[in-house]
Design a protein around this motif. Structure first.
Motif, mmCIF file in Angstrom:
data_model
loop_
_atom_site.group_PDB
_atom_site.id
_atom_site.type_symbol
_atom_site.label_atom_id
_atom_site.label_comp_id
_atom_site.label_asym_id
_atom_site.label_seq_id
_atom_site.Cartn_x
_atom_site.Cartn_y
_atom_site.Cartn_z
ATOM 1 N N ASN A 53 0.810 -1.220 0.000
ATOM 2 C CA ASN A 53 0.000 0.000 0.000
ATOM 3 C C ASN A 53 0.844 1.270 0.000
ATOM 4 O OD1 ASN A 53 -2.397 -1.394 -0.059
ATOM 5 N ND2 ASN A 53 -2.785 -1.256 2.133
ATOM 6 N N ASP A 57 2.444 2.096 4.393
ATOM 7 C CA ASP A 57 2.037 0.750 4.769
ATOM 8 C C ASP A 57 3.141 0.210 5.685
ATOM 9 O OD1 ASP A 57 1.206 -1.842 5.022
ATOM 10 O OD2 ASP A 57 1.167 -2.286 2.871
ATOM 11 N N SER A 116 -1.241 -2.737 5.922
ATOM 12 C CA SER A 116 -1.941 -3.886 5.345
ATOM 13 C C SER A 116 -1.497 -5.148 6.064
ATOM 14 C CB SER A 116 -1.632 -4.012 3.850
ATOM 15 O OG SER A 116 -0.274 -4.339 3.638
#
Length: 209
Positions: A53, A57, A116
């Motif tokens: 991401n 992330d 994530s």
């Protein structure tokens, strides 16, 4: 149990990192700190500076490696730039207590805004937002300090990050490791020799596990 990335995948991503200038560059000092003190209470156990991401992330996992509960309320997790400049500080919330090693609640997992993945032990999950657009710099560093301001542990991803680095720098993540869902992590025993290159390796993300 953590799953170590396959040898072929590791060699491939290291080759890509070196080609892109991410891995340790020639000419960097490989010096070590004088009289390092191995952590006996709380360590920086796993760090991911980027992921599928993007740059935000990210997550930081702290672990209690002692046999007694550790109250880390007010402890500081500090973020450093690739040149070793302090860029952000995360303050642990009141009531954050890490349980003894190998028991539920032994981890604190600090998660970035675009994190994530999953967190196995969700006893202490702490969201954070950093000032910099890149969050934790890929070649920066992370430390944890107690209420007295004493550095308990740290990891640097380039040799210039002197406030965080212990011994040789850990191998930084890269665009290649993003696709492999990687992070920099200690082994299952959280071994701390005060040499980041020896203590940390690129493994599959295992937040709170």
């Amino acid at each position: 149990m953590r799953r170590i990335l396959g040898a072929s995948a590791v060699f491939a991503m290291l080759a890509i990192g070196m080609a892109g200038g991410v891995a340790n560059a020639a000419g960097e000092s490989e010096g070590t700190e004088v009289a390092p003190l191995v952590s006996s209470t709380v360590v920086v156990n796993e760090v991911s500076t980027r992921g599928v991401n993007g740059q935000l992330d990210e997550f930081i996992e702290l672990r209690n490696i002692s046999s007694q509960p550790q109250d880390i309320s007010g402890y500081l997790v500090r973020i450093y730039s690739p040149s070793g400049i302090l860029t952000d500080t995360i303050v642990m919330p009141a009531g954050t207590i890490l349980q003894p090693k190998f028991t539920a609640g032994q981890y604190a997992v600090l998660v970035g805004q675009n994190f994530s993945g999953t967190i196995s032990d969700q006893t202490n999950v702490i969201p954070f937002t950093l000032a910099g657009v890149d969050g934790i710099p890929t070649t920066g560093g992370v430390t944890v300090q107690n209420l007295a301001g004493t550095k308990l542990d740290g990891v640097g991803f380039s040799n210039a990050v002197l406030p965080a680095r212990e011994g040789q720098a850990a191998t930084p993540e890269s665009a290649a490791t993003d696709q492999l869902n990687a992070s920099n992590s200690r082994n299952i025993l959280s071994t701390d020799t005060d040499n980041n290159r020896q203590d940390f390796s690129l493994q599959l993300r295992s937040a709170g596990q």
